[in-house]
Design an enzyme around this catalytic site. Structure first.
Site, PDB file in Angstrom:
ATOM      1  CB  SER A 181      79.116  26.015  88.409  1.00 30.85           C
ATOM      2  OG  SER A 181      80.382  25.746  87.865  1.00 30.85           O
ATOM      3  CG  ASN A 182      83.167  29.521  88.062  1.00 29.89           C
ATOM      4  OD1 ASN A 182      83.736  29.139  87.047  1.00 29.89           O
ATOM      5  ND2 ASN A 182      83.553  29.141  89.267  1.00 29.89           N
ATOM      6  CG  HIS A 183      80.061  32.292  83.041  1.00 34.94           C
ATOM      7  ND1 HIS A 183      79.014  31.622  82.458  1.00 34.94           N
ATOM      8  CD2 HIS A 183      79.520  33.370  83.657  1.00 34.94           C
ATOM      9  CE1 HIS A 183      77.892  32.269  82.701  1.00 34.94           C
ATOM     10  NE2 HIS A 183      78.171  33.329  83.441  1.00 34.94           N
TER      11      HIS A 183
END
Ligand code: CTP
Length: 400
Positions: A207-209
């Site tokens: 995933s990412n931030h």
């Protein structure tokens, strides 16, 4: 949004009255001037001193001050207010409002109010679902009173059900909606927001931030203007309750893509703000992948590009907006993305700008449009940037 607005807040005798302190705080923070009416019963739940300190105005309880004869004119209050908010509103007050009873300052001010009126009911679930309360609410709605539906959950009585006053943040959001100009009325807008999660086994994912804050703020800015907005949201910790917003929750890029393509088929505008994972694990393991000695490599396969898929089926008369988060050759990269994905415009975020990007409450953007125009913004709160983007979308939708 509420800067300079006059809000008359009335508090009735409910345990939820403690939350009205937070409502005042948020309204004042948004720049509104707040005057507070309390019923005699409300004073048992929260002190007038608390409310006076937060609102920076004396509290109004009776028709007059018995000590000096000062008259609290309900007529003047009714004319002064841009919005009359009754939160919490008990079953007793709602019924009296419905039948035009005028035996306290709250009620006479209601009958005198020329502004929009909103009520946030708070009571036990049986009182809330009682036909008498339901009839009062229907009567008030039919006269144009906005009803901020109570939430479900644990009630002060210990029972579970519907009757808990909506959270202060959502009540303030509702107030903003009521007071904003409905310049996007009749338009349907979809917004993709947040990250996606690409699972590799039952416990791990890529995933990412992305926090989703920007996408949700844009959705709210458009919804306040009367558009019916659908947020196609990846996993985020934002809760939103807004009369014009529907949230479709998804997890993977593929789920987000399916939901976005369906929603776009009946939208006037698509705003693609999500940080979609470009790849997902080629193989999903049903069992937790075990640690083995030595390096581990994971094969990834490309995900569908949602913006590009929408670009392929773009209908005339609709407006599409993408986002580009860049670290280098910003304008060049953003323009090339806009063209490749057949977007009408793209919002450029540069990670080089301090205060811009993921997980912060500020942002700095430029809007590049397919006709070569560039609009540069300065560092602002995400809510202000969202208003700028909504202004831009509005200007485009009105000339399509
Ligand atoms: N986007 C999308 N679907 C994807 C990837 C991106 O809809 N699978 C959208 C984003 O929501 C954004 C725009 O495309 O509006 C650009 O996203 P970005 O991640 O900056 O660009 P990419 O095309 O992924 O290119 P790169 O990661 O190489 O910069």
């Amino acid at each position: 949004m509420l800067r300079g607005k006059h809000i008359l807040l009335a508090v009735t005798g409910s345990i939820a009255a403690y939350k009205s302190a937070q409502i005042v705080r948020l309204l004042v923070k948004e720049g509104a001037e707040v005057k507070v009416i309390m019923t005699a019963m409300a004073k048992n739940f929260i002190t007038p001193l608390t409310m006076a300190t937060l609102s920076k105005n004396p509290i109004l309880v009776d028709f007059y001050n018995p000590e000096n004869g000062d008259w609290n004119s309900h007529v003047k209050l009714g004319i002064w207010a841009d919005l009359y908010l009754i939160a919490p509103a008990t079953a007793n007050t709602l019924s009296k409002m419905a039948f035009g009873i005028a035996d306290n300052l709250l009620l006479t001010s209601y009958l005198s109010a020329r502004c929009p009126v909103a009520v946030a009911p708070a009571m036990d679930l049986d009182m809330y679902r009682h036909p008498a309360t339901a009839a009062s609410l229907e009567m008030l709605k039919s006269r144009g009173v906005f009803v901020i539906e109570p939430a479900s959950g644990e009630l002060a009585s210990g029972l579970e059900g519907k009757g808990r006053m909506e959270e202060p943040e959502n009540i303030v959001r509702y107030a903003e909606y009521i007071l904003s100009k409905k310049t996007l009325e009749g338009k349907r807008i979809m917004v993709t927001a947040g990250p996606t999660r690409e699972p590799m086994d039952p416990v791990r994912y890529i995933s990412n931030h992305s926090s989703g804050k920007m996408g949700y703020a844009i959705a709210k800015a458009c919804a306040d203007r009367g558009a019916r907005v659908c947020i196609i949201s990846g996993p985020v910790s934002i809760g939103i309750s807004h009369p014009n917003i529907r949230v479709v929750r998804v997890s993977t890029a593929s789920e987000m893509c399916d939901a976005a393509l369906e929603e776009y088929s009946f939208s006037d505008a698509a705003i693609m703000c999500a940080a979609v994972a470009d790849y997902s694990p080629a193989v999903y393991s049903d069992m937790k992948i075990k640690r083995t000695p030595g390096p581990y490599s994971l094969e990834l396969t490309p995900n569908r590009d949602i913006a590009a898929e929408i670009g392929k089926i773009k209908r005339k008369g609709t407006f599409t907006l993408g986002f580009a988060l860049e670290t280098d050759n910003e304008i060049e990269n953003a323009v090339s993305k806009m063209k490749k994905k057949n977007l009408d415009a793209i919002v450029l975020n540069s990670l080089k700008d301090e205060g811009a990007g993921f997980s912060v409450d500020t942002n700095k953007i430029s809007i590049l449009s397919s006709d070569g125009k560039v609009m540069e913004g300065c560092l602002k709160s995400k809510a202000e940037v969202a208003e700028d983007i909504a202004d831009y979308v509005e200007s485009k939708l009105t000339c399509l």
